[in-house]
Scaffold this active site. Structure first.
Site, PDB file in Angstrom:
ATOM      1  N   LYS A   9      -7.059  32.798  -4.261  1.00 19.44           N
ATOM      2  CA  LYS A   9      -7.847  33.855  -3.731  1.00 19.44           C
ATOM      3  C   LYS A   9      -7.056  34.752  -2.801  1.00 19.44           C
ATOM      4  O   LYS A   9      -5.831  34.623  -2.529  1.00 19.44           O
ATOM      5  CB  LYS A   9      -9.021  32.943  -2.754  1.00 19.44           C
ATOM      6  CG  LYS A   9      -9.911  32.192  -3.682  1.00 19.44           C
ATOM      7  CD  LYS A   9     -10.929  31.491  -2.485  1.00 19.44           C
ATOM      8  CE  LYS A   9     -11.778  30.520  -3.321  1.00 19.44           C
ATOM      9  NZ  LYS A   9     -12.974  30.117  -2.567  1.00 19.44           N
ATOM     10  N   TYR A  49     -19.844  34.780  -8.420  1.00 21.96           N
ATOM     11  CA  TYR A  49     -20.401  33.839  -7.520  1.00 21.96           C
ATOM     12  C   TYR A  49     -22.124  33.542  -7.357  1.00 21.96           C
ATOM     13  O   TYR A  49     -22.435  33.299  -6.256  1.00 21.96           O
ATOM     14  CB  TYR A  49     -19.684  33.916  -6.148  1.00 21.96           C
ATOM     15  CG  TYR A  49     -18.427  33.186  -5.770  1.00 21.96           C
ATOM     16  CD1 TYR A  49     -18.368  31.912  -5.856  1.00 21.96           C
ATOM     17  CD2 TYR A  49     -17.498  33.880  -5.583  1.00 21.96           C
ATOM     18  CE1 TYR A  49     -17.274  31.418  -5.956  1.00 21.96           C
ATOM     19  CE2 TYR A  49     -16.290  33.435  -5.482  1.00 21.96           C
ATOM     20  CZ  TYR A  49     -16.014  31.806  -5.367  1.00 21.96           C
ATOM     21  OH  TYR A  49     -14.872  31.331  -5.227  1.00 21.96           O
ATOM     22  N   PHE A  57     -23.568  32.297   3.430  1.00 23.92           N
ATOM     23  CA  PHE A  57     -22.250  33.046   3.584  1.00 23.92           C
ATOM     24  C   PHE A  57     -21.914  33.784   2.331  1.00 23.92           C
ATOM     25  O   PHE A  57     -20.832  34.207   2.192  1.00 23.92           O
ATOM     26  CB  PHE A  57     -21.080  31.974   3.665  1.00 23.92           C
ATOM     27  CG  PHE A  57     -21.253  30.655   2.289  1.00 23.92           C
ATOM     28  CD1 PHE A  57     -20.588  30.928   1.202  1.00 23.92           C
ATOM     29  CD2 PHE A  57     -21.797  29.542   2.488  1.00 23.92           C
ATOM     30  CE1 PHE A  57     -20.782  30.159   0.145  1.00 23.92           C
ATOM     31  CE2 PHE A  57     -22.223  28.545   1.823  1.00 23.92           C
ATOM     32  CZ  PHE A  57     -21.578  28.993   0.448  1.00 23.92           C
ATOM     33  N   ARG A  85      -9.204  19.864  -8.797  1.00 26.01           N
ATOM     34  CA  ARG A  85      -9.914  19.598  -7.456  1.00 26.01           C
ATOM     35  C   ARG A  85      -9.191  18.717  -6.660  1.00 26.01           C
ATOM     36  O   ARG A  85      -9.342  18.970  -5.288  1.00 26.01           O
ATOM     37  CB  ARG A  85     -11.585  19.279  -7.877  1.00 26.01           C
ATOM     38  CG  ARG A  85     -12.311  20.531  -8.521  1.00 26.01           C
ATOM     39  CD  ARG A  85     -13.824  20.245  -8.841  1.00 26.01           C
ATOM     40  NE  ARG A  85     -14.504  20.287  -7.713  1.00 26.01           N
ATOM     41  CZ  ARG A  85     -15.001  21.267  -7.148  1.00 26.01           C
ATOM     42  NH1 ARG A  85     -14.704  22.364  -7.574  1.00 26.01           N
ATOM     43  NH2 ARG A  85     -15.601  21.351  -5.938  1.00 26.01           N
ATOM     44  N   THR A  91     -12.891  21.586   0.439  1.00 24.34           N
ATOM     45  CA  THR A  91     -13.424  22.857   0.649  1.00 24.34           C
ATOM     46  C   THR A  91     -13.013  23.326   1.977  1.00 24.34           C
ATOM     47  O   THR A  91     -12.278  24.445   2.220  1.00 24.34           O
ATOM     48  CB  THR A  91     -15.137  23.149   0.605  1.00 24.34           C
ATOM     49  OG1 THR A  91     -15.284  22.504  -0.590  1.00 24.34           O
ATOM     50  CG2 THR A  91     -15.541  24.528   0.634  1.00 24.34           C
ATOM     51  N   ARG A 102      -5.398  23.083  -0.106  1.00 16.46           N
ATOM     52  CA  ARG A 102      -6.060  23.715   1.286  1.00 16.46           C
ATOM     53  C   ARG A 102      -5.409  23.072   2.257  1.00 16.46           C
ATOM     54  O   ARG A 102      -5.471  23.748   3.462  1.00 16.46           O
ATOM     55  CB  ARG A 102      -7.451  23.394   0.776  1.00 16.46           C
ATOM     56  CG  ARG A 102      -8.087  24.410  -0.141  1.00 16.46           C
ATOM     57  CD  ARG A 102      -9.475  23.593  -0.881  1.00 16.46           C
ATOM     58  NE  ARG A 102     -10.188  24.921  -1.414  1.00 16.46           N
ATOM     59  CZ  ARG A 102     -11.094  24.706  -2.127  1.00 16.46           C
ATOM     60  NH1 ARG A 102     -11.731  23.429  -2.007  1.00 16.46           N
ATOM     61  NH2 ARG A 102     -11.814  25.613  -2.786  1.00 16.46           N
ATOM     62  N   ASN A 112     -10.086  29.868   1.812  1.00 19.87           N
ATOM     63  CA  ASN A 112      -9.448  28.456   1.386  1.00 19.87           C
ATOM     64  C   ASN A 112      -8.667  28.630   0.321  1.00 19.87           C
ATOM     65  O   ASN A 112      -8.534  27.652  -0.407  1.00 19.87           O
ATOM     66  CB  ASN A 112     -10.691  27.508   1.326  1.00 19.87           C
ATOM     67  CG  ASN A 112     -11.777  27.694   0.213  1.00 19.87           C
ATOM     68  OD1 ASN A 112     -11.591  28.791  -0.292  1.00 19.87           O
ATOM     69  ND2 ASN A 112     -12.673  26.992   0.209  1.00 19.87           N
ATOM     70  N   HIS A 115      -9.958  28.471  -5.869  1.00 18.48           N
ATOM     71  CA  HIS A 115     -11.409  28.234  -6.587  1.00 18.48           C
ATOM     72  C   HIS A 115     -11.100  27.424  -7.659  1.00 18.48           C
ATOM     73  O   HIS A 115     -10.017  27.621  -8.243  1.00 18.48           O
ATOM     74  CB  HIS A 115     -12.163  29.511  -6.807  1.00 18.48           C
ATOM     75  CG  HIS A 115     -13.139  28.854  -7.949  1.00 18.48           C
ATOM     76  ND1 HIS A 115     -14.506  28.648  -7.619  1.00 18.48           N
ATOM     77  CD2 HIS A 115     -13.120  29.176  -9.240  1.00 18.48           C
ATOM     78  CE1 HIS A 115     -15.084  28.158  -8.580  1.00 18.48           C
ATOM     79  NE2 HIS A 115     -14.234  28.739  -9.618  1.00 18.48           N
ATOM     80  N   GLU A 126     -17.080  30.114 -16.544  1.00 17.51           N
ATOM     81  CA  GLU A 126     -15.965  30.805 -15.703  1.00 17.51           C
ATOM     82  C   GLU A 126     -14.731  31.241 -16.531  1.00 17.51           C
ATOM     83  O   GLU A 126     -14.295  32.364 -16.427  1.00 17.51           O
ATOM     84  CB  GLU A 126     -15.560  29.811 -14.476  1.00 17.51           C
ATOM     85  CG  GLU A 126     -16.706  29.716 -13.880  1.00 17.51           C
ATOM     86  CD  GLU A 126     -16.466  28.883 -12.503  1.00 17.51           C
ATOM     87  OE1 GLU A 126     -17.230  28.427 -11.827  1.00 17.51           O
ATOM     88  OE2 GLU A 126     -15.247  28.328 -12.612  1.00 17.51           O
TER      89      GLU A 126
HETATM   90  P1  GTP Z   1     -14.672  26.697  -5.079  1.00 19.21           P
HETATM   91  O1  GTP Z   1     -14.025  26.175  -5.718  1.00 19.21           O
HETATM   92  O2  GTP Z   1     -14.303  27.973  -4.381  1.00 19.21           O
HETATM   93  O3  GTP Z   1     -16.013  27.032  -5.444  1.00 19.21           O
HETATM   94  O4  GTP Z   1     -15.024  25.831  -3.700  1.00 19.21           O
HETATM   95  P2  GTP Z   1     -15.657  24.487  -3.527  1.00 19.21           P
HETATM   96  O5  GTP Z   1     -16.413  23.921  -4.832  1.00 19.21           O
HETATM   97  O6  GTP Z   1     -14.872  23.582  -2.852  1.00 19.21           O
HETATM   98  O7  GTP Z   1     -16.859  24.708  -2.626  1.00 19.21           O
HETATM   99  P3  GTP Z   1     -18.432  25.647  -2.832  1.00 19.21           P
HETATM  100  O8  GTP Z   1     -18.551  25.790  -4.079  1.00 19.21           O
HETATM  101  O9  GTP Z   1     -19.440  24.709  -1.997  1.00 19.21           O
HETATM  102  O10 GTP Z   1     -18.424  26.889  -2.112  1.00 19.21           O
HETATM  103  C1  GTP Z   1     -17.651  28.013  -2.633  1.00 19.21           C
HETATM  104  C2  GTP Z   1     -16.944  28.903  -1.861  1.00 19.21           C
HETATM  105  O11 GTP Z   1     -17.623  29.559  -0.977  1.00 19.21           O
HETATM  106  C3  GTP Z   1     -15.755  28.043  -1.062  1.00 19.21           C
HETATM  107  O12 GTP Z   1     -14.816  27.660  -1.857  1.00 19.21           O
HETATM  108  C4  GTP Z   1     -15.751  29.007  -0.005  1.00 19.21           C
HETATM  109  O13 GTP Z   1     -14.706  29.841  -0.056  1.00 19.21           O
HETATM  110  C5  GTP Z   1     -16.808  29.554   0.370  1.00 19.21           C
HETATM  111  N1  GTP Z   1     -17.773  28.672   1.504  1.00 19.21           N
HETATM  112  C6  GTP Z   1     -18.380  27.616   1.220  1.00 19.21           C
HETATM  113  N2  GTP Z   1     -18.990  27.300   2.367  1.00 19.21           N
HETATM  114  C7  GTP Z   1     -18.702  27.916   3.019  1.00 19.21           C
HETATM  115  C8  GTP Z   1     -19.153  28.555   4.766  1.00 19.21           C
HETATM  116  O14 GTP Z   1     -19.696  27.796   5.222  1.00 19.21           O
HETATM  117  N3  GTP Z   1     -18.553  29.807   4.948  1.00 19.21           N
HETATM  118  C9  GTP Z   1     -17.902  30.654   4.377  1.00 19.21           C
HETATM  119  N4  GTP Z   1     -17.491  31.791   4.996  1.00 19.21           N
HETATM  120  N5  GTP Z   1     -17.717  30.507   3.251  1.00 19.21           N
HETATM  121  C10 GTP Z   1     -17.920  29.423   2.764  1.00 19.21           C
HETATM  122 MG    MG Z   2     -17.495  25.307  -6.279  1.00 14.78          MG
END
Ligand code: GTP
Ligand code: MG
Length: 138
Positions: A9, A49, A57, A85, A91, A102, A112, A115, A126
């Site tokens: 990212k 997304y 968010f 993962r 996350t 992370r 973070n 992805h 994807e």
């Molecule tokens: P990805 O691999 O990026 O999909 O991460 P994840 O699967 O661990 O998390 P999730 O799919 O729940 O959320 C997708 C992305 O949204 C996260 O990786 C973060 O970058 C962002 N995100 C999630 N929660 C928050 C939040 O509370 N605030 C903000 N600003 N971003 C968030």
């Molecule tokens: Mg995710």
């Protein structure tokens, strides 16, 4: 063997961490079988997304993902989705285990660093979003 879509990212590309993050993947036994650095438009980031469009968010996430270049890549290996993962960590970096990407590099729950696809169906979707079959060299 399995494939998953990974994104390094903007917070990480900006800090020149591509090589360090790739080393983590390779040390975990994941092979980088396709990779490119691109700058997403807000429209492209929004489409990628789309599953999160109702989340509070979403706007912030889309703006962040389009703010600087990203490195999109396909990782291959035994149980690549789960393994990736695991290497990524939770996350929220505050909850991420020692040694994960992370834990070491992420700045916040939003910024973070990486992805990773979360299931076989989303991985296939994807990968197809970013790569053509010709670009995938196992
Ligand atoms: P990805 O691999 O990026 O999909 O991460 P994840 O699967 O661990 O998390 P999730 O799919 O729940 O959320 C997708 C992305 O949204 C996260 O990786 C973060 O970058 C962002 N995100 C999630 N929660 C928050 C939040 O509370 N605030 C903000 N600003 N971003 C968030
Ligand atoms: Mg995710």
């Amino acid at each position: 063997t399995e494939r998953t879509l990974s994104i390094i990212k903007p917070d990480a590309t900006k800090r020149n961490l591509t090589g360090k993050i790739n080393a983590k993947f390779e040390e975990a036994g994941l092979r980088i079988v396709a990779q490119k650095r691109i700058k997403l438009s807000p429209e492209q980031a929004g489409k990628f997304y789309e599953v999160h469009k109702e989340r509070p968010f979403y706007g912030e996430l889309v703006e962040f993902m389009a703010s600087e270049p990203v490195v999109v890549q396909v990782l291959e290996g035994e149980s690549a989705i789960a393994k990736n993962r695991e290497v990524m960590g939770a996350t929220n970096p505050a909850d991420a285990a020692e040694g994960t990407i992370r834990k070491e590099f992420a700045l916040s729950v939003g910024e973070n660093s990486v992805h990773g696809s979360d299931a076989p169906e989303t991985a296939a979707q994807e990968i197809a979003f970013f790569f053509s079959g010709l670009e995938l060299v196992g």
